[in-house]
Design a protein around this motif. Structure first.
Motif, PDB file in Angstrom:
ATOM      1  N   THR A   1       0.400  -7.371 -10.438  1.00 25.67           N
ATOM      2  CA  THR A   1       1.257  -6.364  -9.833  1.00 25.67           C
ATOM      3  C   THR A   1       2.132  -5.804 -10.946  1.00 25.67           C
ATOM      4  O   THR A   1       2.878  -6.538 -11.583  1.00 25.67           O
TER       5      THR A   1
ATOM      6  N   GLU B   1       8.533   2.822  -0.232  1.00 30.67           N
ATOM      7  CA  GLU B   1       8.108   1.635  -0.970  1.00 30.67           C
ATOM      8  C   GLU B   1       6.882   1.947  -1.828  1.00 30.67           C
ATOM      9  O   GLU B   1       5.997   2.691  -1.405  1.00 30.67           O
TER      10      GLU B   1
ATOM     11  N   SER C   1       0.689   3.120  -2.392  1.00 32.22           N
ATOM     12  CA  SER C   1      -0.061   2.120  -3.154  1.00 32.22           C
ATOM     13  C   SER C   1      -0.858   2.826  -4.224  1.00 32.22           C
ATOM     14  O   SER C   1      -1.551   3.806  -3.943  1.00 32.22           O
TER      15      SER C   1
ATOM     16  N   GLN D   1       3.881   0.180  -4.560  1.00 22.31           N
ATOM     17  CA  GLN D   1       3.187  -0.906  -5.246  1.00 22.31           C
ATOM     18  C   GLN D   1       2.229  -0.287  -6.238  1.00 22.31           C
ATOM     19  O   GLN D   1       1.458   0.611  -5.877  1.00 22.31           O
TER      20      GLN D   1
ATOM     21  N   LEU E   1      -0.755  -1.651  -8.698  1.00 22.58           N
ATOM     22  CA  LEU E   1      -1.562  -2.843  -8.922  1.00 22.58           C
ATOM     23  C   LEU E   1      -2.707  -2.569  -9.880  1.00 22.58           C
ATOM     24  O   LEU E   1      -3.263  -1.472  -9.897  1.00 22.58           O
TER      25      LEU E   1
ATOM     26  N   GLU F   1       6.694  -3.103  -8.048  1.00 16.79           N
ATOM     27  CA  GLU F   1       6.846  -3.213  -6.606  1.00 16.79           C
ATOM     28  C   GLU F   1       8.316  -3.004  -6.272  1.00 16.79           C
ATOM     29  O   GLU F   1       9.179  -3.661  -6.855  1.00 16.79           O
TER      30      GLU F   1
END
Length: 81
Positions: free
Chosen positions: A11, A2, A73, A4, A6, A14
């Motif tokens: 965002t 996964e 992330s 993300q 930002l 994602e």
């Protein structure tokens, strides 16, 4: 895996991915499933995201990446698609 991406205001991306290639401060590197945990600063360059159905590119002027348990992330100051 996964991912993300930002910025302070939104965002940017994602979803599930197969790999992400980033401009690390010490050179470009790629994150694949099962990658060791890491925190690294990013320099100016292009982030290349690959999923099963598409490839996305984002230009950035730097930020931070964290990889932990197949979760990635990326925090950026600025981004251009």
């Amino acid at each position: 895996m996964e991912l993300q991406i930002l910025t302070p205001g939104k965002t940017v991306f994602e979803g599930s991915i197969t790999s992400v290639k980033v401009p690390g401060s010490s050179g470009e590197f790629e994150v694949l499933a099962g990658h060791a945990s890491v925190v690294s600063s990013l320099s100016n360059g292009t982030i290349k995201v690959t999923s099963n159905d598409a490839t996305h590119e984002f230009k950035t002027e730097g930020g931070v990446i964290e990889v932990l348990n197949d979760s990635v992330s990326i925090l950026l100051q600025t981004v251009d698609k």
